[in-house]
Motif scaffolding. Sequence first.
Motif, PDB file in Angstrom:
ATOM      1  N   ASN A  35       0.810  -1.218   0.000  1.00  0.00           N
ATOM      2  CA  ASN A  35       0.000   0.000   0.000  1.00  0.00           C
ATOM      3  C   ASN A  35       0.842   1.266   0.000  1.00  0.00           C
ATOM      4  O   ASN A  35       0.463   2.281  -0.581  1.00  0.00           O
ATOM      5  N   VAL A  36       1.997   1.208   0.672  1.00  0.00           N
ATOM      6  CA  VAL A  36       2.872   2.378   0.754  1.00  0.00           C
ATOM      7  C   VAL A  36       4.313   1.923   0.588  1.00  0.00           C
ATOM      8  O   VAL A  36       4.733   0.926   1.159  1.00  0.00           O
ATOM      9  N   LEU A  37       5.069   2.662  -0.206  1.00  0.00           N
ATOM     10  CA  LEU A  37       6.502   2.425  -0.327  1.00  0.00           C
ATOM     11  C   LEU A  37       7.225   3.574   0.366  1.00  0.00           C
ATOM     12  O   LEU A  37       7.145   4.726  -0.072  1.00  0.00           O
ATOM     13  N   ASN A  38       7.896   3.287   1.460  1.00  0.00           N
ATOM     14  CA  ASN A  38       8.631   4.310   2.190  1.00  0.00           C
ATOM     15  C   ASN A  38       9.975   4.558   1.528  1.00  0.00           C
ATOM     16  O   ASN A  38      10.774   3.639   1.352  1.00  0.00           O
ATOM     17  N   VAL A  39      10.194   5.789   1.142  1.00  0.00           N
ATOM     18  CA  VAL A  39      11.375   6.139   0.355  1.00  0.00           C
ATOM     19  C   VAL A  39      12.192   7.203   1.069  1.00  0.00           C
ATOM     20  O   VAL A  39      11.650   8.202   1.538  1.00  0.00           O
ATOM     21  N   VAL A  40      13.480   6.966   1.164  1.00  0.00           N
ATOM     22  CA  VAL A  40      14.420   7.991   1.596  1.00  0.00           C
ATOM     23  C   VAL A  40      15.246   8.366   0.373  1.00  0.00           C
ATOM     24  O   VAL A  40      16.172   7.664  -0.006  1.00  0.00           O
ATOM     25  N   LEU A  72       4.408   6.003  -3.452  1.00  0.00           N
ATOM     26  CA  LEU A  72       5.662   6.526  -2.941  1.00  0.00           C
ATOM     27  C   LEU A  72       5.393   7.472  -1.777  1.00  0.00           C
ATOM     28  O   LEU A  72       4.578   8.377  -1.866  1.00  0.00           O
ATOM     29  N   HIS A  73       6.091   7.242  -0.697  1.00  0.00           N
ATOM     30  CA  HIS A  73       5.915   8.047   0.514  1.00  0.00           C
ATOM     31  C   HIS A  73       7.310   8.479   0.944  1.00  0.00           C
ATOM     32  O   HIS A  73       8.041   7.729   1.582  1.00  0.00           O
ATOM     33  N   CYS A  74       7.697   9.685   0.564  1.00  0.00           N
ATOM     34  CA  CYS A  74       9.045  10.165   0.844  1.00  0.00           C
ATOM     35  C   CYS A  74       9.191  10.502   2.317  1.00  0.00           C
ATOM     36  O   CYS A  74       8.305  11.126   2.905  1.00  0.00           O
ATOM     37  N   ARG A  75      10.318  10.101   2.892  1.00  0.00           N
ATOM     38  CA  ARG A  75      10.540  10.329   4.321  1.00  0.00           C
ATOM     39  C   ARG A  75      11.777  11.181   4.550  1.00  0.00           C
ATOM     40  O   ARG A  75      12.727  11.155   3.776  1.00  0.00           O
ATOM     41  N   ASP A  76      11.765  11.892   5.671  1.00  0.00           N
ATOM     42  CA  ASP A  76      12.944  12.617   6.099  1.00  0.00           C
ATOM     43  C   ASP A  76      13.981  11.598   6.574  1.00  0.00           C
ATOM     44  O   ASP A  76      13.673  10.737   7.400  1.00  0.00           O
ATOM     45  N   PRO A  77      15.222  11.652   6.082  1.00  0.00           N
ATOM     46  CA  PRO A  77      16.206  10.625   6.431  1.00  0.00           C
ATOM     47  C   PRO A  77      16.586  10.607   7.908  1.00  0.00           C
ATOM     48  O   PRO A  77      17.064   9.594   8.397  1.00  0.00           O
ATOM     49  N   LEU A  78      16.373  11.718   8.620  1.00  0.00           N
ATOM     50  CA  LEU A  78      16.735  11.767  10.037  1.00  0.00           C
ATOM     51  C   LEU A  78      15.557  11.469  10.941  1.00  0.00           C
ATOM     52  O   LEU A  78      15.649  10.658  11.859  1.00  0.00           O
ATOM     53  N   HIS A  79      14.433  12.102  10.676  1.00  0.00           N
ATOM     54  CA  HIS A  79      13.291  11.966  11.573  1.00  0.00           C
ATOM     55  C   HIS A  79      12.260  10.947  11.080  1.00  0.00           C
ATOM     56  O   HIS A  79      11.291  10.661  11.770  1.00  0.00           O
ATOM     57  N   GLY A 120       7.702  16.153   1.395  1.00  0.00           N
ATOM     58  CA  GLY A 120       7.410  16.188  -0.026  1.00  0.00           C
ATOM     59  C   GLY A 120       8.650  15.889  -0.845  1.00  0.00           C
ATOM     60  O   GLY A 120       9.753  15.755  -0.327  1.00  0.00           O
ATOM     61  N   PHE A 121       8.438  15.793  -2.156  1.00  0.00           N
ATOM     62  CA  PHE A 121       9.559  15.598  -3.060  1.00  0.00           C
ATOM     63  C   PHE A 121      10.087  16.985  -3.441  1.00  0.00           C
ATOM     64  O   PHE A 121       9.963  17.438  -4.569  1.00  0.00           O
ATOM     65  N   ASP A 122      10.709  17.632  -2.464  1.00  0.00           N
ATOM     66  CA  ASP A 122      11.056  19.038  -2.621  1.00  0.00           C
ATOM     67  C   ASP A 122      12.150  19.293  -3.640  1.00  0.00           C
ATOM     68  O   ASP A 122      12.281  20.413  -4.135  1.00  0.00           O
ATOM     69  N   SER A 123      12.962  18.288  -3.946  1.00  0.00           N
ATOM     70  CA  SER A 123      14.096  18.493  -4.844  1.00  0.00           C
ATOM     71  C   SER A 123      13.764  18.209  -6.304  1.00  0.00           C
ATOM     72  O   SER A 123      14.619  18.367  -7.171  1.00  0.00           O
ATOM     73  N   LEU A 124      12.538  17.777  -6.582  1.00  0.00           N
ATOM     74  CA  LEU A 124      12.182  17.389  -7.943  1.00  0.00           C
ATOM     75  C   LEU A 124      12.304  18.557  -8.917  1.00  0.00           C
ATOM     76  O   LEU A 124      11.818  19.655  -8.662  1.00  0.00           O
ATOM     77  N   GLU A 125      12.943  18.269 -10.048  1.00  0.00           N
ATOM     78  CA  GLU A 125      13.064  19.239 -11.122  1.00  0.00           C
ATOM     79  C   GLU A 125      12.200  18.814 -12.316  1.00  0.00           C
ATOM     80  O   GLU A 125      11.441  19.608 -12.854  1.00  0.00           O
TER      81      GLU A 125
END
Length: 318
Positions: free
Chosen positions: A173-178, A195-202, A207-212
């Motif tokens: 159901n969810v893919l946790n992505v770092v 796709l469920h993007c996660r903060d690598p520390l917390h 969000g996918f803030d770096s997407l171009e």
Amino acid sequence: MAGEDKISNLPDDIINHILSFLDLKYAMQTSALSKRWKLSWTLLPQLNLDSYKFSSLSHFNKFVNHALLHRNNLREVSILELRCRELVTNITSRRIVNYAGLHNIRRLKLESTSTKYHKFPEFLFSCRALEDLTLEFNFTSCDKRCHISESGWDFPVLKNLIIIGRYDYCYPNVLNVVAPQLQNLTAHVELVEVLHCRDPLHKSAVGFDSLEKVKLFWPDTLIQWATNFCVSRLLGVFHKLYSAKFLILDMDITELLSSCLERDQMLLEPFPFNNLKYLKMKTMVAQQHFVVPVQLKNYFLDKSPNVTFITDNPHPQV
């Protein structure tokens, strides 16, 4: 001088660069040319492997075992391109991926035409030096299934992700992505949904803030059901990719968006892309052209008037 071997007199770096364009099978065969070339293939940072160049998978397996045994293990594997009939059901294929991962692989492309159930090895999704990942599946039947790691993807430096193929019923159901540095994404809508993007520390959702750049496909088996549910799914994906500056949509998505204009469903939703600069809508398949409605074009351009908008339709848009 007549008969001078100019190629063999080239520096090792240039010879290795030339060999890196060859399939490993042919690169190894150059060892018979001279003593100078005997070990050149063992130093290659790029491994190109194609099981279709062998008469059987057993021959391919033997070749791979020999190549990995005799390769210089002190050299990194910067690039691996693997094309195999039975990509993940084959022990040898898994061994190749693991070997590359242990040698700091940075670019990985896997292509499979397997007719069997797909289950990717967990190791694949924790290659921490990986910057480019391409997974391509050429399923011939809608009954094929593939399974991607439920434990999550840990790609701290991944910048480019391309996944092409059919994905019905193949994910949890969810893919946790770092993947905090992900910049370019090419995928079907179903993948982005889970796709469920996660903060690598917390480990919290971000969000996918770096997407171009984002290139999206809609499954052609579902486009015939242009229902409110499908439109809601697509708009949900758009909101997940809000930071994209370059957006490319395939013809099925263009048609789906046009159909929902009749129900005004999309026009009631807030515009999701805050940084959009370039929009391309695919409108041509097999010489068939689809005209983008003015309403749909305005939906994107009214909120982002500086967007460069193009289609592949040679006829004027009306």
